[in-house]
Design a protein around this motif. Sequence first.
Motif, PDB file in Angstrom:
ATOM      1  N   ILE A  20     -42.794 -46.838 -38.247  1.00 37.77           N
ATOM      2  CA  ILE A  20     -43.923 -46.010 -38.655  1.00 37.77           C
ATOM      3  C   ILE A  20     -44.045 -46.064 -40.171  1.00 37.77           C
ATOM      4  O   ILE A  20     -43.120 -45.728 -40.898  1.00 37.77           O
ATOM      5  CB  ILE A  20     -43.722 -44.543 -38.216  1.00 37.77           C
ATOM      6  N   GLY A  21     -45.197 -46.487 -40.647  1.00 37.15           N
ATOM      7  CA  GLY A  21     -45.446 -46.510 -42.072  1.00 37.15           C
ATOM      8  C   GLY A  21     -46.339 -45.355 -42.497  1.00 37.15           C
ATOM      9  O   GLY A  21     -46.273 -44.859 -43.602  1.00 37.15           O
ATOM     10  N   ALA A  22     -47.193 -44.898 -41.595  1.00 39.32           N
ATOM     11  CA  ALA A  22     -48.102 -43.790 -41.879  1.00 39.32           C
ATOM     12  C   ALA A  22     -48.380 -43.051 -40.583  1.00 39.32           C
ATOM     13  O   ALA A  22     -48.361 -43.636 -39.507  1.00 39.32           O
ATOM     14  CB  ALA A  22     -49.404 -44.309 -42.470  1.00 39.32           C
ATOM     15  N   VAL A  23     -48.617 -41.778 -40.691  1.00 44.39           N
ATOM     16  CA  VAL A  23     -48.946 -40.960 -39.521  1.00 44.39           C
ATOM     17  C   VAL A  23     -50.161 -40.102 -39.839  1.00 44.39           C
ATOM     18  O   VAL A  23     -50.438 -39.787 -41.000  1.00 44.39           O
ATOM     19  CB  VAL A  23     -47.774 -40.051 -39.089  1.00 44.39           C
ATOM     20  N   TRP A  24     -50.898 -39.705 -38.811  1.00 49.39           N
ATOM     21  CA  TRP A  24     -52.016 -38.790 -38.956  1.00 49.39           C
ATOM     22  C   TRP A  24     -51.524 -37.386 -38.661  1.00 49.39           C
ATOM     23  O   TRP A  24     -50.864 -37.156 -37.653  1.00 49.39           O
ATOM     24  CB  TRP A  24     -53.135 -39.157 -37.980  1.00 49.39           C
ATOM     25  N   LEU A  25     -51.846 -36.445 -39.525  1.00 51.72           N
ATOM     26  CA  LEU A  25     -51.441 -35.060 -39.336  1.00 51.72           C
ATOM     27  C   LEU A  25     -52.560 -34.270 -38.668  1.00 51.72           C
ATOM     28  O   LEU A  25     -53.734 -34.582 -38.854  1.00 51.72           O
ATOM     29  CB  LEU A  25     -51.136 -34.405 -40.686  1.00 51.72           C
ATOM     30  N   THR A  26     -52.169 -33.243 -37.946  1.00 49.85           N
ATOM     31  CA  THR A  26     -53.172 -32.317 -37.433  1.00 49.85           C
ATOM     32  C   THR A  26     -53.723 -31.539 -38.624  1.00 49.85           C
ATOM     33  O   THR A  26     -53.067 -31.425 -39.672  1.00 49.85           O
ATOM     34  CB  THR A  26     -52.559 -31.335 -36.422  1.00 49.85           C
ATOM     35  N   PRO A  27     -54.908 -30.971 -38.491  1.00 52.56           N
ATOM     36  CA  PRO A  27     -55.460 -30.179 -39.595  1.00 52.56           C
ATOM     37  C   PRO A  27     -54.529 -29.043 -40.046  1.00 52.56           C
ATOM     38  O   PRO A  27     -54.377 -28.794 -41.240  1.00 52.56           O
ATOM     39  CB  PRO A  27     -56.776 -29.633 -39.027  1.00 52.56           C
ATOM     40  N   GLU A  28     -53.894 -28.369 -39.088  1.00 54.47           N
ATOM     41  CA  GLU A  28     -52.973 -27.279 -39.433  1.00 54.47           C
ATOM     42  C   GLU A  28     -51.781 -27.796 -40.230  1.00 54.47           C
ATOM     43  O   GLU A  28     -51.384 -27.197 -41.238  1.00 54.47           O
ATOM     44  CB  GLU A  28     -52.491 -26.569 -38.167  1.00 54.47           C
ATOM     45  N   ALA A  29     -51.196 -28.917 -39.787  1.00 51.48           N
ATOM     46  CA  ALA A  29     -50.051 -29.490 -40.488  1.00 51.48           C
ATOM     47  C   ALA A  29     -50.447 -29.950 -41.892  1.00 51.48           C
ATOM     48  O   ALA A  29     -49.668 -29.800 -42.844  1.00 51.48           O
ATOM     49  CB  ALA A  29     -49.469 -30.655 -39.691  1.00 51.48           C
ATOM     50  N   GLU A  30     -51.650 -30.488 -42.028  1.00 51.86           N
ATOM     51  CA  GLU A  30     -52.104 -30.930 -43.345  1.00 51.86           C
ATOM     52  C   GLU A  30     -52.249 -29.754 -44.312  1.00 51.86           C
ATOM     53  O   GLU A  30     -51.848 -29.851 -45.479  1.00 51.86           O
ATOM     54  CB  GLU A  30     -53.431 -31.674 -43.237  1.00 51.86           C
ATOM     55  N   LEU A  31     -52.781 -28.645 -43.836  1.00 54.59           N
ATOM     56  CA  LEU A  31     -52.898 -27.462 -44.694  1.00 54.59           C
ATOM     57  C   LEU A  31     -51.529 -26.971 -45.152  1.00 54.59           C
ATOM     58  O   LEU A  31     -51.342 -26.608 -46.318  1.00 54.59           O
ATOM     59  CB  LEU A  31     -53.638 -26.346 -43.958  1.00 54.59           C
ATOM     60  N   ILE A  32     -50.576 -26.966 -44.236  1.00 52.77           N
ATOM     61  CA  ILE A  32     -49.213 -26.535 -44.581  1.00 52.77           C
ATOM     62  C   ILE A  32     -48.610 -27.497 -45.596  1.00 52.77           C
ATOM     63  O   ILE A  32     -47.999 -27.078 -46.588  1.00 52.77           O
ATOM     64  CB  ILE A  32     -48.336 -26.433 -43.316  1.00 52.77           C
ATOM     65  N   LEU A  33     -48.777 -28.799 -45.372  1.00 46.35           N
ATOM     66  CA  LEU A  33     -48.237 -29.794 -46.294  1.00 46.35           C
ATOM     67  C   LEU A  33     -48.861 -29.645 -47.682  1.00 46.35           C
ATOM     68  O   LEU A  33     -48.161 -29.691 -48.697  1.00 46.35           O
ATOM     69  CB  LEU A  33     -48.467 -31.207 -45.743  1.00 46.35           C
ATOM     70  N   ARG A  34     -50.166 -29.447 -47.744  1.00 44.68           N
ATOM     71  CA  ARG A  34     -50.832 -29.259 -49.041  1.00 44.68           C
ATOM     72  C   ARG A  34     -50.327 -27.993 -49.742  1.00 44.68           C
ATOM     73  O   ARG A  34     -50.132 -27.980 -50.959  1.00 44.68           O
ATOM     74  CB  ARG A  34     -52.350 -29.184 -48.847  1.00 44.68           C
ATOM     75  N   ARG A  35     -50.097 -26.933 -48.975  1.00 45.00           N
ATOM     76  CA  ARG A  35     -49.561 -25.699 -49.548  1.00 45.00           C
ATOM     77  C   ARG A  35     -48.156 -25.914 -50.103  1.00 45.00           C
ATOM     78  O   ARG A  35     -47.836 -25.469 -51.216  1.00 45.00           O
ATOM     79  CB  ARG A  35     -49.578 -24.585 -48.485  1.00 45.00           C
ATOM     80  N   LEU A  36     -47.315 -26.632 -49.354  1.00 46.45           N
ATOM     81  CA  LEU A  36     -45.958 -26.923 -49.825  1.00 46.45           C
ATOM     82  C   LEU A  36     -45.987 -27.788 -51.075  1.00 46.45           C
ATOM     83  O   LEU A  36     -45.185 -27.601 -51.994  1.00 46.45           O
ATOM     84  CB  LEU A  36     -45.143 -27.604 -48.721  1.00 46.45           C
ATOM     85  N   ARG A  37     -46.912 -28.743 -51.124  1.00 46.05           N
ATOM     86  CA  ARG A  37     -47.065 -29.611 -52.309  1.00 46.05           C
ATOM     87  C   ARG A  37     -47.458 -28.779 -53.520  1.00 46.05           C
ATOM     88  O   ARG A  37     -46.905 -28.954 -54.614  1.00 46.05           O
ATOM     89  CB  ARG A  37     -48.122 -30.687 -52.018  1.00 46.05           C
TER      90      ARG A  37
END
Length: 65
Positions: A20-37
């Motif tokens: 796996i080189g890249a994965v697609w995140l669910t919208p909820e997971a993306e929001l959490i990841l952006r918040r953590l960033r």
Amino acid sequence: MKTSNNTIVLETKFSTDRSIGAVWLTPEAELILRRLRAQTGLPYKQIVSEIIIQAEPNIEIREVE
């Protein structure tokens, strides 16, 4: 699926060894990841990698039919 005892349950019908080189995140997971960033300033790759590494002991694999 997440259970209440902090075990992460992954239900699967098959397994694969593909890289796996890249994965697609669910919208909820993306929001959490952006918040953590925003909170840490860490790169996305490092945040996701650390979460996976630290969560692995709490993951239970269940084969379903």
